[in-house]
Design a protein around this motif. Sequence first.
Motif, PDB file in Angstrom:
ATOM      1  N   ARG A  99       0.833  -1.202   0.000  1.00 16.16           N
ATOM      2  CA  ARG A  99       0.000   0.000   0.000  1.00 16.16           C
ATOM      3  C   ARG A  99       0.871   1.258   0.000  1.00 16.16           C
ATOM      4  N   GLY A 100       2.044   1.166   0.608  1.00 15.40           N
ATOM      5  CA  GLY A 100       2.975   2.290   0.604  1.00 15.40           C
ATOM      6  C   GLY A 100       3.434   2.645  -0.796  1.00 15.40           C
ATOM      7  N   ASP A 101       3.736   1.618  -1.621  1.00 16.15           N
ATOM      8  CA  ASP A 101       4.117   1.858  -3.024  1.00 16.15           C
ATOM      9  C   ASP A 101       3.017   2.619  -3.754  1.00 16.15           C
ATOM     10  N   LEU A 102       1.770   2.139  -3.584  1.00 19.12           N
ATOM     11  CA  LEU A 102       0.646   2.685  -4.349  1.00 19.12           C
ATOM     12  C   LEU A 102       0.301   4.112  -3.936  1.00 19.12           C
ATOM     13  N   LEU A 103       0.251   4.369  -2.625  1.00 14.00           N
ATOM     14  CA  LEU A 103      -0.116   5.717  -2.166  1.00 14.00           C
ATOM     15  C   LEU A 103       0.978   6.728  -2.480  1.00 14.00           C
ATOM     16  N   SER A 104       2.236   6.309  -2.335  1.00 12.75           N
ATOM     17  CA  SER A 104       3.348   7.186  -2.686  1.00 12.75           C
ATOM     18  C   SER A 104       3.327   7.495  -4.176  1.00 12.75           C
ATOM     19  N   ASN A 105       3.112   6.471  -4.992  1.00 11.57           N
ATOM     20  CA  ASN A 105       3.056   6.661  -6.440  1.00 11.57           C
ATOM     21  C   ASN A 105       1.947   7.638  -6.826  1.00 11.57           C
ATOM     22  N   ARG A 106       0.789   7.516  -6.179  1.00  9.64           N
ATOM     23  CA  ARG A 106      -0.342   8.397  -6.491  1.00  9.64           C
ATOM     24  C   ARG A 106       0.019   9.861  -6.231  1.00  9.64           C
ATOM     25  N   LYS A 107       0.639  10.132  -5.087  1.00  6.34           N
ATOM     26  CA  LYS A 107       1.029  11.513  -4.764  1.00  6.34           C
ATOM     27  C   LYS A 107       2.085  12.038  -5.721  1.00  6.34           C
ATOM     28  N   MET A 108       3.132  11.234  -5.923  1.00  3.77           N
ATOM     29  CA  MET A 108       4.267  11.701  -6.707  1.00  3.77           C
ATOM     30  C   MET A 108       3.886  11.929  -8.173  1.00  3.77           C
ATOM     31  N   ALA A 109       3.246  10.931  -8.764  1.00 10.61           N
ATOM     32  CA  ALA A 109       2.886  11.038 -10.179  1.00 10.61           C
ATOM     33  C   ALA A 109       1.842  12.127 -10.405  1.00 10.61           C
ATOM     34  N   GLU A 124       6.959   3.447 -11.603  1.00 13.00           N
ATOM     35  CA  GLU A 124       6.983   2.009 -11.359  1.00 13.00           C
ATOM     36  C   GLU A 124       5.583   1.412 -11.243  1.00 13.00           C
ATOM     37  N   GLU A 125       4.689   2.137 -10.591  1.00 13.42           N
ATOM     38  CA  GLU A 125       3.326   1.635 -10.415  1.00 13.42           C
ATOM     39  C   GLU A 125       2.377   2.401 -11.333  1.00 13.42           C
ATOM     40  N   HIS A 126       1.495   1.686 -11.997  1.00 11.06           N
ATOM     41  CA  HIS A 126       0.579   2.309 -12.958  1.00 11.06           C
ATOM     42  C   HIS A 126      -0.405   3.234 -12.237  1.00 11.06           C
ATOM     43  N   LEU A 127      -0.687   4.372 -12.852  1.00 10.99           N
ATOM     44  CA  LEU A 127      -1.634   5.335 -12.283  1.00 10.99           C
ATOM     45  C   LEU A 127      -2.757   5.579 -13.275  1.00 10.99           C
ATOM     46  N   ASP A 129      -6.207   7.387 -14.648  1.00 13.57           N
ATOM     47  CA  ASP A 129      -6.663   8.783 -14.592  1.00 13.57           C
ATOM     48  C   ASP A 129      -7.590   9.016 -13.397  1.00 13.57           C
ATOM     49  N   ASP A 130      -8.399   8.005 -13.063  1.00 16.64           N
ATOM     50  CA  ASP A 130      -9.331   8.138 -11.937  1.00 16.64           C
ATOM     51  C   ASP A 130      -8.605   8.205 -10.598  1.00 16.64           C
ATOM     52  N   ASP A 131      -7.346   7.736 -10.571  1.00 14.07           N
ATOM     53  CA  ASP A 131      -6.580   7.719  -9.320  1.00 14.07           C
ATOM     54  C   ASP A 131      -5.827   9.017  -9.070  1.00 14.07           C
ATOM     55  N   LYS A 132      -5.725   9.874 -10.079  1.00 13.50           N
ATOM     56  CA  LYS A 132      -4.945  11.100  -9.930  1.00 13.50           C
ATOM     57  C   LYS A 132      -5.551  12.002  -8.859  1.00 13.50           C
ATOM     58  N   GLU A 133      -4.687  12.622  -8.085  1.00 12.27           N
ATOM     59  CA  GLU A 133      -5.135  13.546  -7.051  1.00 12.27           C
ATOM     60  C   GLU A 133      -5.014  14.982  -7.549  1.00 12.27           C
ATOM     61  N   PRO A 134      -5.915  15.862  -7.126  1.00 13.55           N
ATOM     62  CA  PRO A 134      -5.907  17.251  -7.595  1.00 13.55           C
ATOM     63  C   PRO A 134      -4.885  18.103  -6.851  1.00 13.55           C
ATOM     64  N   ILE A 135      -3.625  17.693  -6.934  1.00 14.98           N
ATOM     65  CA  ILE A 135      -2.567  18.465  -6.276  1.00 14.98           C
ATOM     66  C   ILE A 135      -1.659  19.046  -7.347  1.00 14.98           C
ATOM     67  N   SER A 136      -1.111  20.220  -7.064  1.00 12.56           N
ATOM     68  CA  SER A 136      -0.207  20.843  -8.026  1.00 12.56           C
ATOM     69  C   SER A 136       0.811  21.694  -7.279  1.00 12.56           C
ATOM     70  N   TRP A 137       1.802  22.130  -8.014  1.00 10.20           N
ATOM     71  CA  TRP A 137       2.905  22.906  -7.463  1.00 10.20           C
ATOM     72  C   TRP A 137       2.452  24.326  -7.138  1.00 10.20           C
ATOM     73  N   ASP A 138       2.982  24.883  -6.054  1.00 12.72           N
ATOM     74  CA  ASP A 138       2.625  26.249  -5.656  1.00 12.72           C
ATOM     75  C   ASP A 138       3.499  27.307  -6.328  1.00 12.72           C
ATOM     76  N   HIS A 139       4.357  26.882  -7.259  1.00 18.87           N
ATOM     77  CA  HIS A 139       5.229  27.781  -8.035  1.00 18.87           C
ATOM     78  C   HIS A 139       6.256  28.502  -7.165  1.00 18.87           C
ATOM     79  N   LYS A 140       6.647  27.881  -6.081  1.00 19.69           N
ATOM     80  CA  LYS A 140       7.722  28.411  -5.240  1.00 19.69           C
ATOM     81  C   LYS A 140       8.959  27.528  -5.393  1.00 19.69           C
ATOM     82  N   ILE A 141      10.086  28.162  -5.649  1.00 23.24           N
ATOM     83  CA  ILE A 141      11.356  27.441  -5.739  1.00 23.24           C
ATOM     84  C   ILE A 141      12.072  27.586  -4.393  1.00 23.24           C
ATOM     85  N   PRO A 142      12.433  26.491  -3.727  1.00 23.20           N
ATOM     86  CA  PRO A 142      13.127  26.589  -2.440  1.00 23.20           C
ATOM     87  C   PRO A 142      14.405  27.422  -2.536  1.00 23.20           C
ATOM     88  N   ASP A 143      14.752  28.078  -1.441  1.00 24.03           N
ATOM     89  CA  ASP A 143      15.903  28.979  -1.440  1.00 24.03           C
ATOM     90  C   ASP A 143      17.199  28.270  -1.795  1.00 24.03           C
TER      91      ASP A 143
END
Length: 348
Positions: A99-109, A124-127, A129-143
């Motif tokens: 489950r760790g592989d799958l949940l991590s893959n969902r967030k990262m991909a 590594e793990e197939h994702l 379209d229905d599994d995609k989460e509505p997360i995106s980058w905040d457009h901030k580059i770390p210092d």
Amino acid sequence: MAPMGIRLSPLGIGVFCLLGLGVLYHVYSGLLTWRLSSLLGDRAGADGGVMVDLRDLLAVAVQAAELGGVEVKAVRESNKLNENSKGKTREGADEKMTRGDLLSNRKMASLIKNSFPGVQVNTEEHLEDDDKEPISWDHKIPDDIKDKIQNPILASSESITVWIDPLDATHEYTENLVDFVTTMVCVAVHGKPVIGVIHKPFTHYTAWAMVDGGANIKRREIYNEKNPTIIVSRSHSGKVKDVTLKTFGNQTKIVSAGGSGYKVLSLLDVTGNEKQETADVYIHITYIKKWDICAGNAILNALGGHMTTLKGEEIIYTGSDGNEGGLLSSIGMDHDALVEKLASKITN
């Protein structure tokens, strides 16, 4: 009347010098950006697609690896792994998935695909379209990224492939040997690995590097070329230990470890990470997936090291997801000499 000369006050001279230094700085910075673009063979818009600033992609890669790490750690601590087998490796071992592989893959991909929809993402793990989460980058580059890479470095989205390993060392993860576990992201441009991120979820350590850009990790100052310590796979060793002893002698120190990300970090200066082994050379003589090795390859390249097949060939990160030619990784060593030494033993 004699012609009048131009006289500058001390303040004027100071301003003139500052302007000159500013021009030189921008020229130098521009040359660095041009050098990386030339190395990648990328010309603005030459192969279509949207132009992507690789600094942005590095920032998202770091965030993705760390988000995946949160999921990996939470699942392990809950002890609800939902472990199962995806099949057998070529060596006959179970290829595990949790489950760790799958949940991590969902967030990262999801994060990378949502933030850069025109970029090819291999994971590594197939994702679905229905599994995609509505997360995106905040457009901030770390210092720390902005400090080391101050100017945009552009590549066409069509030239970019992102490789994601949502949980490296799954076998060790199921045994609660969490020091070996990493999450990894790699960015390849025209098949060449140029950005690598390796994150250790259980110690909250993240290493990143960009070829000709910068890094937050360093190479060690001393490597033992005469009697190197060799790090090899713990769960997929095959004949690697026998080959290593034949090549470097029966007194050679061999370290067995899980996870390619962990093994690459063993070659570097992982300051303050007490549970990290150290080694001089990383060898793998059987088939290995590209998402296991791409991030480490990019980091080694950025720091002046090498990751090649056992024959010394560069690994290209496009096309098939596997590398058939084994693996030889080093930094601070004569890599060509290592290739030649190994070749005589593998063929015999």
